[in-house]
Design a protein around this motif. Structure first.
Motif, PDB file in Angstrom:
ATOM      1  N   SER A 162      61.055  32.317  52.837  1.00  0.00           N
ATOM      2  CA  SER A 162      61.209  31.419  53.973  1.00  0.00           C
ATOM      3  C   SER A 162      60.765  30.014  53.586  1.00  0.00           C
ATOM      4  O   SER A 162      59.974  29.814  52.659  1.00  0.00           O
ATOM      5  CB  SER A 162      60.394  31.916  55.174  1.00  0.00           C
ATOM      6  N   ASP A 186      60.175  25.874  55.543  1.00  0.00           N
ATOM      7  CA  ASP A 186      60.198  25.030  56.734  1.00  0.00           C
ATOM      8  C   ASP A 186      60.122  23.574  56.288  1.00  0.00           C
ATOM      9  O   ASP A 186      59.210  23.188  55.551  1.00  0.00           O
ATOM     10  CB  ASP A 186      59.027  25.372  57.658  1.00  0.00           C
ATOM     11  N   PHE A 215      59.768  19.687  57.513  1.00  0.00           N
ATOM     12  CA  PHE A 215      59.365  18.835  58.617  1.00  0.00           C
ATOM     13  C   PHE A 215      58.996  17.459  58.062  1.00  0.00           C
ATOM     14  O   PHE A 215      58.932  17.244  56.848  1.00  0.00           O
ATOM     15  CB  PHE A 215      58.194  19.444  59.396  1.00  0.00           C
ATOM     16  N   ASP A 243      60.244  17.381  63.843  1.00  0.00           N
ATOM     17  CA  ASP A 243      61.025  18.423  63.175  1.00  0.00           C
ATOM     18  C   ASP A 243      62.222  17.801  62.477  1.00  0.00           C
ATOM     19  O   ASP A 243      62.717  16.725  62.852  1.00  0.00           O
ATOM     20  CB  ASP A 243      61.470  19.496  64.170  1.00  0.00           C
ATOM     21  N   ARG A 259      69.613  27.843  56.892  1.00  0.00           N
ATOM     22  CA  ARG A 259      68.371  28.563  57.185  1.00  0.00           C
ATOM     23  C   ARG A 259      68.572  29.492  58.369  1.00  0.00           C
ATOM     24  O   ARG A 259      69.100  29.096  59.413  1.00  0.00           O
ATOM     25  CB  ARG A 259      67.244  27.584  57.480  1.00  0.00           C
ATOM     26  N   GLY A 301      63.606  31.743  59.229  1.00  0.00           N
ATOM     27  CA  GLY A 301      63.111  30.777  58.253  1.00  0.00           C
ATOM     28  C   GLY A 301      63.616  31.050  56.857  1.00  0.00           C
ATOM     29  O   GLY A 301      63.457  30.224  55.956  1.00  0.00           O
TER      30      GLY A 301
END
Length: 972
Positions: A410, A412, A414, A432, A476, A480
């Motif tokens: 996963s 993320d 940001f 985000d 994605r 995630g």
């Protein structure tokens, strides 16, 4: 009397006396009055329009006349003394005109609140309405009754101008009333009245009325009635209303009276009464009017947060606390004293709002981004009251920096804002990635942060990696996890963010390396075929993707052995979906090249899955019908042959394909893009769900931009799909394959054929094009196009028409005779079986043997085998739908396309039935085109459409669909 007569006769020249005699005889003299020492008479000339007053003094032998004559005794005096002497001799005190001579009378009447006028000629009891001017009757130009006009009549005539009757303007009416002060024949709706030019001046009065007030105009004592065109009736006298500087509308409203409710008191006190006081006297008869005071207006800004924006409402008030507010130019009282309005100051505030703040008084504006931040900073230093909360969240934070948080599979992404604010306090916030990307695409330079504040976007970084960010977000999954297929493409994004490369990157690096060198795979032990070099490379590529758990789109040119390559790469329990026409070919290929594999056909009414089969073969039709059954199985490999059949992602068959569960997914097609780039998305959604994002995202970021000519978007798409698409052309990998020559054969329609074609064109084309331009349904246009194409091929295809042959069929037969005579074989393709029906008798007549393959053919394999093996069977008639794919017809080296199709990919597939591996002779592809018909435009459209495939895949043959724009290009 005789003495006066002789004196006038002596004083008057002979000519003057003669004219006086004529006037007297014509009855132009009539008496008005007589007193002790004088007689007043009136002499009319010019038909009565000119009258002169003559006064005689018999006892003094003196006389007077109102004319301007220089003679001692004028013709009017002469006529008067002659007529008076004649009257006295007849025993009358005064001469009187003939009974037919009338006077001008004035008839006023009420007309919808106004006063209207009509003039009449009154002679005794008889009245005749004037239909023209007095001057016109007097001059003799217009017939009319005789009359004697007074000076007042002439004044009225001049005041009326060209008007004859009706409602008169107030100015004209005032002049008429002034002229009729001594008028003897003035009536109002039949009742005698008098006229006066003395104006009545109104006064304004304000009285209590309930909980409000009553404002009215008190014209004068004795006013009986008022009229809207500025006249009142005082007793029995009509009088004009004096100048008050009130408009007619105001006077009319105030005469009727206006009521002011409590809510209107501000307007009454600050606007209405001051305005009236400047123009008419005011009589205030109430003690309840509120007190007023003078104070300046001031601005108040009410602010609040609206999502990520700042809502600002500017208002203009009087007093602190406010006692009145300006709303849309009106004053609304809020309680307390009433302020004196300062309109000039109000306007200055309005201009400041517009020029400095860009705001409109009383209108709430929601500002976002930099605009919100700017106005928040301005409001911190404005000389005005600011109410509400929200400004504390609108400050500029440190610029954003991208961050990538990776954990296992996963990730993320940001953007973080950290540092010190202008106020000196430390700050940390984040945004985000989706919001940042949206703001960047929208041209914003600032973005609101989750915990307040606005941070500047890293625009230079986004210019470089913005599209990679979009790819990351699209690929994605909700958990995630990044779609495995996207990992190689995103490797440089990971590197730019200083994140460690995912484990799959190194393992898949061979796919993205410039060398393109893949590890050699081990071929199946049961393989009974010698692979060509490019085929072995294709197998290595398929096996590499299979072992990596990725999907593969094998898009080799038609005839390069995609089926054989797939058979070398499948592993474990395999499901193959293929068109009905080629399912049996798969079974034959398996038996020929991998005989140890157990193949089972899942087809027919009593079909059941064989759990022990190595390869299960079925069709797209069965996939659609048995989606639940096939999607309920776990397959090691799933292969879609002719995968363009799932090009429509909304179709049932595509949705069924998306549901299939297979560890290795492969799609085989020579034309992955036929009509739109969305078809490519559909196939990749089967191969690697999520790799190209949602369909909406793909359409926005790739399809729409590429359609508008964005080469950068096209390059990005090619770069992303390149590791998973393998496309080789025959001319590149099979240099020993004989050449293919394209030939256009043109024919000229006969006179009868031209008449049929032009009739259809004239009857339908203009209406169809007009509807198409207006956004109408394309079905009508397709029908018109179908009929025109059929008329270009054979008149008998048109309902109601009959013909044994056509110019195009005769050209075809002529060419086939040459081909057969030279010992060659030919394929004849048409999309219409009805056209093949019309070709058959012409071949029979020319003694050319042929066979036929179409949708009604039961034993396709037998027909193909016979044509391939029998030397004395030179021609095969083939329907484009039934024989355009999946057939090996290398016995033929000539291909005839009788009716051009706008999709060049379909034509290429048909031609490749002959031009494929196994062909040893040069292949000639003949397109038959009727001159000066729709077919020539179809050829031009094909050339334009061939760029779509090349745009998506960077080479190869294009294909084309038929859009509304295409139809207009063909039909116009």
């Amino acid at each position: 009397m005789q003495s006066l007569f002789e004196a006038v006769r002596t004083a008057a020249p002979a000519g003057v006396w003669s004219r006086g005699v004529e006037l007297a005889r014509a009855g132009a003299v009539h008496g008005e009055r007589t007193r002790d020492d004088e007689v007043a008479l009136r002499v009319s000339t010019q038909g009565g329009i000119a009258t002169f007053a003559v006064v005689l003094h018999p006892d003094l032998d003196e006389w007077e006349c109102s004319c301007a004559s220089s003679e001692d005794a004028c013709e009017h005096v002469s006529a008067a003394v002659i007529a008076l002497r004649q009257a006295r001799s007849e025993g009358k005190a005064l001469p009187s005109p003939p009974v037919t001579t009338g006077r001008v009378g004035y008839r006023f009447r009420r007309a919808a609140g106004a006063l209207a006028l009509e003039r009449v000629i009154a002679a005794g009891e008889r009245e005749t309405a004037l239909q023209t001017t007095l001057a016109a009757i007097a001059s003799g130009r217009v017939d009319g009754p005789r009359f004697a006009a007074t000076a007042a009549d002439l004044t009225v005539e001049r005041a009326l101008g060209g008007r004859l009757k009706g409602v008169l303007p107030r100015e004209t009416l005032a002049k008429v009333l002034g002229a009729l002060v001594d008028g003897e024949d003035v009536r109002l709706d039949g009742r005698p009245v008098r006229a006066s030019g003395e104006p009545v001046v109104p006064a304004g009065c304000l009285e209590d009325q309930g909980d409000g007030f009553h404002l009215f105009v008190d014209l004068a004592p004795g006013v009986v009635e008022s009229f809207s065109n500025g006249v009142v009736l005082v007793g029995d006298v009509l009088r004009p209303v004096g100048q008050t500087r009130l408009t007619g509308r105001e006077l009319e409203e105030l005469t009727a009276g206006r009521h002011f409710a409590p809510g209107d008191v501000a307007k009454l006190v600050t606007e209405v009464l001051p305005s009236l006081a400047d123009r008419i006297p005011l009589d205030i008869r109430t003690q309840r009017l509120p007190r007023t005071r003078a104070e300046p207006p001031r601005l108040i800004f009410q602010v609040r947060r609206e999502g990520d924006g700042l809502a600002v409402l500017p208002t203009l008030v009087y007093g602190d606390p406010p006692v009145a507010r300006v709303d849309a130019g009106k004053l609304t009282l809020l309680g307390g004293t009433v302020p004196h309005r300062d309109v000039a100051a109000e306007q200055r505030h309005v201009r400041i709002l517009q020029t400095r703040f860009g705001l409109v008084l009383g209108h709430e504006e929601v500002l976002e981004g930099e605009a919100a931040l700017k106005i928040a900073q301005m409001l911190e230093h404005v000389d005005a009251e600011v109410k509400g909360r929200g400004l504390e969240r609108f400050f500029e934070a440190p610029p954003l920096v991208p961050r990538l948080d990776v954990g296992g599979e996963s990730a993320d992404l940001f953007f973080e804002s950290t540092g010190e604010l202008a106020s000196g306090r430390s700050f940390s916030g984040r945004a985000d990635a989706a919001s940042v990307l949206r703001a960047w695409r929208g041209g914003e330079s600032l973005i609101p942060l989750r915990d307040g504040g606005f941070a500047r976007l890293p625009e230079a970084w986004l210019e470089r990696f913005g599209e990679k960010v979009a790819d990351f977000l699209a690929a994605r999954e909700p958990s995630g996890r990044v779609t495995p297929a996207a990992v190689p493409d995103l490797a440089d994004l990971y590197a730019a963010l200083g994140a460690p490369e995912p484990p799959d990157v190194e393992r898949l690096r061979a796919l993205t390396a410039e060398s393109g060198a893949l590890p050699s795979s081990e071929l199946p032990s049961d393989l009974r075929a010698t692979l060509r070099t490019y085929q072995k490379a294709g197998v290595d590529w398929l096996v590499f993707l299979r072992d990596a758990g990725l999907g593969a789109l094998l898009a080799d040119d038609m005839g390069l052995g995609k089926t054989l390559q797939a058979l070398c790469a499948i592993r474990g329990r395999t499901l193959v979906i293929a068109p009905t026409s080629v399912v049996h070919n798969w079974r034959d290929e398996i038996a020929r090249f991998r005989p140890t594999l157990r193949a089972a056909l899942y087809h027919g009414a009593r079909r059941t899955l064989d759990p022990d089969a190595d390869v299960t073969l079925t069709t797209y039709a069965i996939l659609r019908l048995d989606a639940d059954v096939l999607a309920g199985e776990d397959w090691d490999s799933v292969v879609l042959d002719e995968a363009q059949l799932i090009k429509n992602a909304d179709s049932q068959v595509a949705r069924a394909a998306f549901r299939l569960r297979g560890r290795f997914r492969a799609a085989l097609t020579g034309t992955p893009v036929e009509n739109r780039l969305a078809e490519l998305w559909s196939q990749f959604h089967f191969l690697a769900p999520g790799f190209l994002g949602t369909r909406e995202d793909f359409d926005e970021r790739y399809a729409a931009r590429i359609a508008s000519g964005d080469e950068h978007a096209a390059a990005r798409l090619r770069g992303r799909i390149r590791p998973f698409v393998l496309r080789r052309l025959k001319r590149d990998v099979e240099p020993e394959l004989p050449p293919r020559t394209e030939v256009v054969l043109r024919c000229t329609l006969s006179e009868e054929e031209r008449q049929v074609y032009d009739t259809i064109r004239a009857a339908t084309l203009s209406e169809v094009v007009e509807r198409l331009r207006a956004g109408g349904n394309v079905l009508g246009a397709l029908e018109a196009l179908l009929r025109l194409r059929q008329a270009a091929c054979h008149p008998a295809l048109i309902p109601g028409q009959a013909a044994e042959s056509s110019s195009k069929v005769e050209l075809l037969v002529e060419q086939l005779e040459t081909v057969v005579a030279e010992g060659h074989k030919a394929l004849v393709f048409s999309q219409w079986t009805s056209l093949l029906d019309l070709i058959e008798p012409r071949l029979t007549a020319a003694a050319i043997d042929f066979t036929r393959l179409d949708g009604a053919t039961r034993d396709r394999e037998a027909v193909v085998r016979r044509f391939q093996e029998e030397a004395d069977l030179p021609v095969m008639l083939v329907s484009l739908r039934a024989g355009g794919t999946g057939l090996n017809l290398t016995a033929a080296d000539n291909v005839f396309l009788v009716d051009p199709w706008w999709n060049p990919a379909v034509e290429d597939q048909a031609a490749d039935r002959a031009h494929r591996i196994g062909q040893t002779r040069p292949v000639f592809v003949h397109r038959l085109v009727a001159e000066d018909t729709i077919e020539e435009r179809i050829l031009a459209l094909q050339a334009e459409k061939r760029s779509l495939f090349e745009t998506a895949l960077g080479g190869g043959t294009a294909s084309a669909g038929l859009t509304r724009e295409d139809l207009l290009a063909i039909l116009e």
